[in-house]
Design an enzyme around this catalytic site. Structure first.
Site, PDB file in Angstrom:
ATOM      1  N   ARG A   1      13.410  38.977 -80.929  1.00  0.00           N
ATOM      2  CA  ARG A   1      14.412  38.601 -81.932  1.00  0.00           C
ATOM      3  C   ARG A   1      15.059  37.297 -81.472  1.00  0.00           C
ATOM      4  O   ARG A   1      15.300  37.101 -80.265  1.00  0.00           O
ATOM      5  CB  ARG A   1      15.488  39.682 -82.082  1.00  0.00           C
ATOM      6  CG  ARG A   1      15.042  40.914 -82.871  1.00  0.00           C
ATOM      7  CD  ARG A   1      14.842  40.608 -84.362  1.00  0.00           C
ATOM      8  NE  ARG A   1      14.417  41.753 -85.141  1.00  0.00           N
ATOM      9  CZ  ARG A   1      13.153  42.064 -85.462  1.00  0.00           C
ATOM     10  NH1 ARG A   1      12.156  41.306 -85.032  1.00  0.00           N
ATOM     11  NH2 ARG A   1      12.879  43.106 -86.206  1.00  0.00           N
TER      12      ARG A   1
ATOM     13  N   GLU B   1      18.010  33.375 -89.000  1.00  0.00           N
ATOM     14  CA  GLU B   1      16.950  33.345 -90.018  1.00  0.00           C
ATOM     15  C   GLU B   1      17.586  33.740 -91.352  1.00  0.00           C
ATOM     16  O   GLU B   1      18.452  34.610 -91.375  1.00  0.00           O
ATOM     17  CB  GLU B   1      15.851  34.346 -89.654  1.00  0.00           C
ATOM     18  CG  GLU B   1      15.071  33.967 -88.420  1.00  0.00           C
ATOM     19  CD  GLU B   1      14.037  35.042 -88.048  1.00  0.00           C
ATOM     20  OE1 GLU B   1      13.723  35.912 -88.883  1.00  0.00           O
ATOM     21  OE2 GLU B   1      13.551  35.009 -86.908  1.00  0.00           O
TER      22      GLU B   1
ATOM     23  N   HIS C   1       8.585  33.781 -87.908  1.00  0.00           N
ATOM     24  CA  HIS C   1       8.719  35.241 -87.732  1.00  0.00           C
ATOM     25  C   HIS C   1       7.548  35.977 -88.394  1.00  0.00           C
ATOM     26  O   HIS C   1       7.738  36.835 -89.258  1.00  0.00           O
ATOM     27  CB  HIS C   1      10.065  35.728 -88.303  1.00  0.00           C
ATOM     28  CG  HIS C   1      10.428  37.118 -87.878  1.00  0.00           C
ATOM     29  ND1 HIS C   1      11.720  37.585 -87.878  1.00  0.00           N
ATOM     30  CD2 HIS C   1       9.666  38.165 -87.440  1.00  0.00           C
ATOM     31  CE1 HIS C   1      11.746  38.839 -87.473  1.00  0.00           C
ATOM     32  NE2 HIS C   1      10.505  39.219 -87.203  1.00  0.00           N
TER      33      HIS C   1
HETATM   34  N1  LIG Z   1       8.075  38.746 -84.214  1.00  0.00           N
HETATM   35  C1  LIG Z   1       7.703  39.807 -84.868  1.00  0.00           C
HETATM   36  O1  LIG Z   1       7.052  39.702 -85.905  1.00  0.00           O
HETATM   37  C2  LIG Z   1       8.024  41.162 -84.350  1.00  0.00           C
HETATM   38  C3  LIG Z   1       9.096  41.369 -83.504  1.00  0.00           C
HETATM   39  N2  LIG Z   1       9.345  42.621 -83.022  1.00  0.00           N
HETATM   40  C4  LIG Z   1      10.484  42.796 -82.103  1.00  0.00           C
HETATM   41  O2  LIG Z   1       9.985  43.216 -80.849  1.00  0.00           O
HETATM   42  C5  LIG Z   1      10.848  44.201 -80.333  1.00  0.00           C
HETATM   43  C6  LIG Z   1      10.091  45.077 -79.349  1.00  0.00           C
HETATM   44  O3  LIG Z   1       9.132  45.853 -80.014  1.00  0.00           O
HETATM   45  P1  LIG Z   1       8.501  47.153 -79.324  1.00  0.00           P
HETATM   46  O4  LIG Z   1       7.861  46.804 -78.032  1.00  0.00           O
HETATM   47  O5  LIG Z   1       7.654  47.803 -80.319  1.00  0.00           O
HETATM   48  O6  LIG Z   1       9.807  47.993 -79.052  1.00  0.00           O
HETATM   49  P2  LIG Z   1       9.964  49.227 -78.046  1.00  0.00           P
HETATM   50  O7  LIG Z   1      11.237  49.879 -78.415  1.00  0.00           O
HETATM   51  O8  LIG Z   1       8.717  50.024 -78.004  1.00  0.00           O
HETATM   52  O9  LIG Z   1      10.133  48.509 -76.626  1.00  0.00           O
HETATM   53  C7  LIG Z   1      11.218  47.718 -76.270  1.00  0.00           C
HETATM   54  C8  LIG Z   1      11.356  47.770 -74.762  1.00  0.00           C
HETATM   55  O10 LIG Z   1      12.397  46.860 -74.390  1.00  0.00           O
HETATM   56  C9  LIG Z   1      13.102  47.467 -73.313  1.00  0.00           C
HETATM   57  N3  LIG Z   1      14.423  46.880 -73.153  1.00  0.00           N
HETATM   58  C10 LIG Z   1      15.594  47.179 -73.778  1.00  0.00           C
HETATM   59  N4  LIG Z   1      16.592  46.423 -73.291  1.00  0.00           N
HETATM   60  C11 LIG Z   1      16.052  45.617 -72.342  1.00  0.00           C
HETATM   61  C12 LIG Z   1      16.572  44.602 -71.493  1.00  0.00           C
HETATM   62  N5  LIG Z   1      17.864  44.256 -71.496  1.00  0.00           N
HETATM   63  N6  LIG Z   1      15.705  43.974 -70.661  1.00  0.00           N
HETATM   64  C13 LIG Z   1      14.387  44.283 -70.631  1.00  0.00           C
HETATM   65  N7  LIG Z   1      13.855  45.266 -71.399  1.00  0.00           N
HETATM   66  C14 LIG Z   1      14.670  45.910 -72.244  1.00  0.00           C
HETATM   67  C15 LIG Z   1      13.150  48.947 -73.697  1.00  0.00           C
HETATM   68  O11 LIG Z   1      13.427  49.774 -72.587  1.00  0.00           O
HETATM   69  C16 LIG Z   1      11.757  49.154 -74.260  1.00  0.00           C
HETATM   70  O12 LIG Z   1      10.845  49.591 -73.270  1.00  0.00           O
HETATM   71  C17 LIG Z   1      11.354  44.944 -81.574  1.00  0.00           C
HETATM   72  O13 LIG Z   1      12.582  45.582 -81.336  1.00  0.00           O
HETATM   73  C18 LIG Z   1      11.480  43.838 -82.578  1.00  0.00           C
HETATM   74  O14 LIG Z   1      12.784  43.321 -82.539  1.00  0.00           O
HETATM   75  C19 LIG Z   1       8.553  43.683 -83.334  1.00  0.00           C
HETATM   76  C20 LIG Z   1       7.488  43.523 -84.166  1.00  0.00           C
HETATM   77  C21 LIG Z   1       7.160  42.267 -84.784  1.00  0.00           C
HETATM   78  O1  LIG Z   2       8.496  44.885 -87.227  1.00  0.00           O
HETATM   79  C1  LIG Z   2       9.389  44.094 -86.876  1.00  0.00           C
HETATM   80  O2  LIG Z   2      10.335  44.419 -86.138  1.00  0.00           O
HETATM   81  C2  LIG Z   2       9.339  42.708 -87.336  1.00  0.00           C
HETATM   82  O3  LIG Z   2       9.917  41.831 -86.762  1.00  0.00           O
HETATM   83  C3  LIG Z   2       8.585  42.450 -88.589  1.00  0.00           C
HETATM   84  O4  LIG Z   2       7.377  41.839 -88.377  1.00  0.00           O
HETATM   85  C4  LIG Z   2       9.476  41.648 -89.479  1.00  0.00           C
HETATM   86  O5  LIG Z   2       8.947  41.533 -90.740  1.00  0.00           O
HETATM   87  P1  LIG Z   2       9.928  41.501 -92.017  1.00  0.00           P
HETATM   88  O6  LIG Z   2      10.544  42.828 -92.091  1.00  0.00           O
HETATM   89  O7  LIG Z   2      10.976  40.478 -91.743  1.00  0.00           O
HETATM   90  O8  LIG Z   2       9.032  41.220 -93.152  1.00  0.00           O
END
Ligand SMILES: NC(=O)C1=CN([C@@H]2O[C@H](COP(=O)(O)OP(=O)(O)OC[C@H]3O[C@@H](n4cnc5c(N)ncnc54)[C@H](O)[C@@H]3O)[C@@H](O)[C@H]2O)C=CC1
Ligand SMILES: O=C(O)C(=O)[C@H](O)COP(=O)(O)O
Length: 385
Positions: free
Chosen positions: A210, A239, A256
């Site tokens: 994020r 954003e 994103h």
């Molecule tokens: N750019 C994009 O299109 C996307 C972005 N995301 C973002 O990626 C993030 C992570 O996704 P996942 O791995 O699926 O989530 P997840 O919840 O499976 O893993 C997140 C990890 O971060 C760790 N964490 C929390 N606070 C922390 C800190 N201060 N320092 C280091 N580690 C910490 C947690 O313990 C957890 O293991 C989502 O929350 C979302 O915001 C997710 C999907 C798509």
């Molecule tokens: O799954 C997440 O978390 C993401 O960051 C998504 O890829 C974001 O996609 P939108 O919801 O903004 O279309």
């Protein structure tokens, strides 16, 4: 039953058409008027869900077809007894494809024949970071894992995790934490002036978690200096009204879309469909796989790849090349007003071209080495030998 849904959620009719009436609205501008008669609310990450939107509505179930949940006031939903479900892991492979493609470009920029010479610090080792780590380990990279919440929860894995400083010292640092503001492990502006000052121009910093995890004012200042790291940003503060000056200063800038593979989006819809059916006591009859067409590019072939490392990079970027998204975003940032740039940012996301994951591509290898085959497998390609 009325289902109010973000118009950008794919396959709404296919999954929800026989459950209730669907009202599509813009996720970015969704208002309490739009949702007051709804029973079910389906969103993506651009809708803030909490008392302002839902107080006084009939909504009993909220689903977000995303991994991240920072746009949702989870405490308020719980207090009101509104059931909530996200889509953990739905687009993790897509984000990993993005990071690997960025890494491949970085290795070329540094003229490295063997990209696995790079050390990679992964901050946040959950679904995305964990999948990335697994692939990088298999590819032979040196990987450092930083995840204080997990380190505290898993004291038996004493040597598995490093602190943030050690992760930030790697050649490449990739951020995969959720955005949190009020936890002991807060990630808001986790990478700020002090952390950036410790990095140098030999390093690459990638953020596809994020935008607010990096203090972008500090990043802007750092990038104006001579010894700044190279930066690849997929996510931004504020954003869709992102800072065009920051776009011009980073190496790779994307709107994103790291998680925007077709598979990732459809799996997101499938996961909230399953949760909604469970809440409503309905059977789940539909699966994401039913709706995924054969990819347009389904096969690439290599016969005795002389430069094995190049072969992997070619196949990876046949699937996904971030430079196209980078070019589109830079072009969008030429619009003169903040409003127009914000609209252009959202348009790039709404009209995103169909992108398939590496796992959808069959790689045909003839006369190639076992180690090359292993590399392709590690990335997730299907192999035909
Ligand atoms: N750019 C994009 O299109 C996307 C972005 N995301 C973002 O990626 C993030 C992570 O996704 P996942 O791995 O699926 O989530 P997840 O919840 O499976 O893993 C997140 C990890 O971060 C760790 N964490 C929390 N606070 C922390 C800190 N201060 N320092 C280091 N580690 C910490 C947690 O313990 C957890 O293991 C989502 O929350 C979302 O915001 C997710 C999907 C798509
Ligand atoms: O799954 C997440 O978390 C993401 O960051 C998504 O890829 C974001 O996609 P939108 O919801 O903004 O279309």
């Amino acid at each position: 039953m009325l289902i109010v849904a973000d118009e950008n959620i794919p396959l709404l009719d296919a999954f929800f058409g026989d459950i209730g009436e669907i009202r599509r609205v813009s996720g970015r501008t969704m208002s309490s008027d739009d949702v007051k008669d709804a029973d079910v609310l389906l969103v993506r990450s651009v809708t803030r869900v909490g008392s302002d939107l839902l107080e006084g509505s009939r909504v009993r179930f909220v689903g977000t077809a995303t991994i991240g949940t920072d746009h949702v006031d989870l405490g308020w939903l719980e207090e009101k007894g509104i059931r909530f479900s996200a889509a953990p892991g739905c687009n993790a492979n897509s984000v990993v494809d993005y990071v690997l493609a960025v890494l491949s470009l970085y290795a070329e920029r540094r003229a490295l024949d063997d990209w696995s010479q790079l050390s990679v610090g992964i901050v946040g080792v959950g679904n995305v970071g964990g999948e990335l780590a697994e692939k990088l380990f298999r590819l032979g990279f040196t990987v450092k894992l930083c995840d204080p919440p997990r380190a505290d929860r898993e004291p038996e894995s004493e040597n598995k995790f490093v602190g943030l400083d050690e992760a930030l010292a790697c050649d490449v640092v990739s951020l995969h934490t959720p955005l949190t503001r009020d936890s002991a492990y807060q990630t808001y502006h986790m990478v700020g002036e002090q952390q950036l000052a410790g990095m140098n121009s030999e390093q690459l910093l990638i953020n596809s978690g994020r935008g607010e995890v990096i203090d972008s004012a500090a990043l802007g200042k750092c990038l104006a200096g001579a010894n700044a790291p190279l930066v690849a940003l997929d996510v931004w503060e504020q954003e869709p009204r992102i800072n065009p000056d920051l776009v011009s200063k980073v190496w790779l800038a994307t709107p994103h879309i790291a998680g925007y593979s077709l598979e990732g989006k459809v799996q997101g819809t499938e996961m909230i469909y399953q949760a909604a059916c469970q809440f409503l006591g309905l059977p789940t009859r539909k699966k994401a796989g039913q709706f995924l067409p054969e990819p347009a590019l389904s096969k690439v072939s290599f016969t005795s790849a002389a430069d094995e490392h190049a072969a992997v990079r070619i196949a990876l970027r046949a699937c996904y090349d971030p430079r196209q998204d980078d070019a589109r975003l830079r072009n969008a940032m030429k619009k003169p007003s903040v409003d127009d740039r914000g609209k252009a940012f959202d348009s790039l996301r709404r009209d995103y071209p169909v992108r398939r994951e590496c796992s959808s591509l069959k790689v045909q290898l003839k006369g190639t080495s076992k180690s090359l085959q292993d590399s392709f497998r590690a990335i997730g390609f299907k192999l035909k030998i």
